[in-house]
Design a protein around this motif. Structure first.
Motif, PDB file in Angstrom:
ATOM      1  N   SER A 224       1.300  -1.460   0.028  1.00 51.40           N
ATOM      2  CA  SER A 224       0.150  -0.082   0.120  1.00 51.40           C
ATOM      3  C   SER A 224       0.834   1.458  -0.392  1.00 51.40           C
ATOM      4  O   SER A 224       0.118   1.854  -0.880  1.00 51.40           O
ATOM      5  N   ILE A 225       1.568   1.267   0.604  1.00 51.06           N
ATOM      6  CA  ILE A 225       3.278   2.176   0.803  1.00 51.06           C
ATOM      7  C   ILE A 225       3.567   2.759  -0.315  1.00 51.06           C
ATOM      8  O   ILE A 225       3.868   3.603  -0.378  1.00 51.06           O
ATOM      9  N   PHE A 226       3.622   1.452  -1.122  1.00 52.06           N
ATOM     10  CA  PHE A 226       4.631   1.496  -2.253  1.00 52.06           C
ATOM     11  C   PHE A 226       3.398   2.351  -3.194  1.00 52.06           C
ATOM     12  O   PHE A 226       4.111   3.220  -4.124  1.00 52.06           O
ATOM     13  N   LEU A 227       2.330   1.207  -3.270  1.00 50.24           N
ATOM     14  CA  LEU A 227       1.871   2.432  -3.913  1.00 50.24           C
ATOM     15  C   LEU A 227       0.856   3.991  -3.940  1.00 50.24           C
ATOM     16  O   LEU A 227       1.309   4.674  -5.105  1.00 50.24           O
ATOM     17  N   ILE A 228       1.487   4.109  -2.735  1.00 49.42           N
ATOM     18  CA  ILE A 228       1.176   5.329  -2.607  1.00 49.42           C
ATOM     19  C   ILE A 228       2.235   6.597  -3.240  1.00 49.42           C
ATOM     20  O   ILE A 228       2.207   7.307  -3.929  1.00 49.42           O
ATOM     21  N   ALA A 229       3.543   6.014  -3.105  1.00 51.67           N
ATOM     22  CA  ALA A 229       5.058   6.604  -2.765  1.00 51.67           C
ATOM     23  C   ALA A 229       5.168   6.846  -4.809  1.00 51.67           C
ATOM     24  O   ALA A 229       4.922   7.442  -5.665  1.00 51.67           O
ATOM     25  N   VAL A 230       4.227   5.785  -5.738  1.00 54.82           N
ATOM     26  CA  VAL A 230       4.859   5.473  -6.760  1.00 54.82           C
ATOM     27  C   VAL A 230       3.489   6.489  -7.365  1.00 54.82           C
ATOM     28  O   VAL A 230       3.596   7.194  -8.402  1.00 54.82           O
ATOM     29  N   GLY A 231       2.057   6.314  -6.578  1.00 49.88           N
ATOM     30  CA  GLY A 231       1.160   6.953  -7.136  1.00 49.88           C
ATOM     31  C   GLY A 231       1.718   9.599  -7.159  1.00 49.88           C
ATOM     32  O   GLY A 231       1.751  10.201  -7.434  1.00 49.88           O
ATOM     33  N   ALA A 232       2.076   9.208  -5.947  1.00 48.62           N
ATOM     34  CA  ALA A 232       3.321  10.872  -5.529  1.00 48.62           C
ATOM     35  C   ALA A 232       3.982  10.926  -6.663  1.00 48.62           C
ATOM     36  O   ALA A 232       3.565  12.223  -6.844  1.00 48.62           O
TER      37      ALA A 232
ATOM     38  N   VAL B  93      -2.510   8.426 -13.762  1.00 47.15           N
ATOM     39  CA  VAL B  93      -2.755   7.203 -13.005  1.00 47.15           C
ATOM     40  C   VAL B  93      -2.099   7.384 -12.088  1.00 47.15           C
ATOM     41  O   VAL B  93      -2.095   6.537 -10.689  1.00 47.15           O
ATOM     42  N   GLY B  94      -1.613   8.480 -11.760  1.00 46.29           N
ATOM     43  CA  GLY B  94      -1.015   8.812 -10.342  1.00 46.29           C
ATOM     44  C   GLY B  94      -2.318   8.932  -8.830  1.00 46.29           C
ATOM     45  O   GLY B  94      -1.820   8.487  -8.145  1.00 46.29           O
ATOM     46  N   TRP B  95      -2.779   9.463  -9.705  1.00 45.36           N
ATOM     47  CA  TRP B  95      -3.969   9.667  -8.436  1.00 45.36           C
ATOM     48  C   TRP B  95      -4.945   8.441  -8.338  1.00 45.36           C
ATOM     49  O   TRP B  95      -5.251   7.606  -7.225  1.00 45.36           O
ATOM     50  N   ILE B  96      -4.777   7.235  -9.647  1.00 41.05           N
ATOM     51  CA  ILE B  96      -5.007   6.318  -9.451  1.00 41.05           C
ATOM     52  C   ILE B  96      -4.306   5.607  -8.194  1.00 41.05           C
ATOM     53  O   ILE B  96      -5.061   4.363  -7.510  1.00 41.05           O
ATOM     54  N   LEU B  97      -3.246   5.380  -8.423  1.00 42.07           N
ATOM     55  CA  LEU B  97      -2.343   4.205  -8.234  1.00 42.07           C
ATOM     56  C   LEU B  97      -2.386   4.427  -6.160  1.00 42.07           C
ATOM     57  O   LEU B  97      -2.763   3.734  -5.297  1.00 42.07           O
ATOM     58  N   MET B  98      -2.299   6.096  -5.699  1.00 43.14           N
ATOM     59  CA  MET B  98      -2.515   6.859  -4.969  1.00 43.14           C
ATOM     60  C   MET B  98      -4.197   6.479  -4.019  1.00 43.14           C
ATOM     61  O   MET B  98      -3.968   5.731  -2.789  1.00 43.14           O
ATOM     62  N   ALA B  99      -4.940   6.366  -4.782  1.00 46.08           N
ATOM     63  CA  ALA B  99      -6.091   6.379  -4.201  1.00 46.08           C
ATOM     64  C   ALA B  99      -5.976   4.089  -4.250  1.00 46.08           C
ATOM     65  O   ALA B  99      -6.890   3.715  -2.414  1.00 46.08           O
ATOM     66  N   ALA B 100      -5.875   3.708  -4.987  1.00 40.43           N
ATOM     67  CA  ALA B 100      -6.089   2.390  -4.708  1.00 40.43           C
ATOM     68  C   ALA B 100      -4.521   1.538  -2.497  1.00 40.43           C
ATOM     69  O   ALA B 100      -4.713   0.441  -2.538  1.00 40.43           O
ATOM     70  N   GLY B 101      -3.975   3.123  -3.495  1.00 43.62           N
ATOM     71  CA  GLY B 101      -3.001   2.435  -2.445  1.00 43.62           C
ATOM     72  C   GLY B 101      -3.809   2.628  -0.862  1.00 43.62           C
ATOM     73  O   GLY B 101      -3.414   2.257   0.559  1.00 43.62           O
ATOM     74  N   VAL B 102      -4.309   3.875  -0.458  1.00 39.49           N
ATOM     75  CA  VAL B 102      -5.027   4.435   0.250  1.00 39.49           C
ATOM     76  C   VAL B 102      -6.108   3.136   1.008  1.00 39.49           C
ATOM     77  O   VAL B 102      -6.341   2.815   2.359  1.00 39.49           O
ATOM     78  N   LEU B 103      -6.533   2.598  -0.457  1.00 39.61           N
ATOM     79  CA  LEU B 103      -7.736   2.045   0.191  1.00 39.61           C
ATOM     80  C   LEU B 103      -7.378   0.609   0.457  1.00 39.61           C
ATOM     81  O   LEU B 103      -7.284  -0.091   1.251  1.00 39.61           O
ATOM     82  N   GLY B 104      -6.243   0.005   0.084  1.00 35.28           N
ATOM     83  CA  GLY B 104      -4.903  -1.077   0.262  1.00 35.28           C
ATOM     84  C   GLY B 104      -5.419  -0.961   2.415  1.00 35.28           C
ATOM     85  O   GLY B 104      -5.235  -2.001   2.791  1.00 35.28           O
ATOM     86  N   LEU B 105      -4.438   0.709   2.402  1.00 35.57           N
ATOM     87  CA  LEU B 105      -4.055   0.773   3.529  1.00 35.57           C
ATOM     88  C   LEU B 105      -5.489   0.504   4.497  1.00 35.57           C
ATOM     89  O   LEU B 105      -5.148  -0.339   5.924  1.00 35.57           O
TER      90      LEU B 105
END
Length: 79
Positions: A6-14, A32-44
């Motif tokens: 989750s943290i990795f997805l948030i970092a890559v999205g940012a 794409v970055g916003w989508i990855l950050m949203a997926a990371g936050v949801l996973g967290l």
């Protein structure tokens, strides 16, 4: 998904959202970055909910049965 993923997805999205300014084949990397950050936050959040359930303590209300063990003393010890 774990905490690390989750943290990795948030970092890559940012990085894609805030550090890069490019379009690849008509796809905006900002989206794409916003989508990855949203997926990371949801996973967290989901990981926190699952880990929170594991920490619940289950108590039993039924009494525990005890057995009395008798020791025989009429038998002579071995030689």
């Amino acid at each position: 998904m774990g905490i690390g993923t989750s943290i990795f997805l948030i970092a890559v999205g940012a990085i894609l959202t805030f550090a890069l300014d490019a379009n690849i084949g008509g796809v905006s990397l900002d989206v794409v970055g916003w989508i990855l950050m949203a997926a990371g936050v949801l996973g967290l959040i989901m990981t926190a909910l699952v880990w929170g359930r594991r920490r619940e303590v289950v108590t039993r209300t039924e009494p525990v049965e005890y057995r009395q063990v008798e020791q025989r003393r009429d038998v002579a010890p071995p030689l």
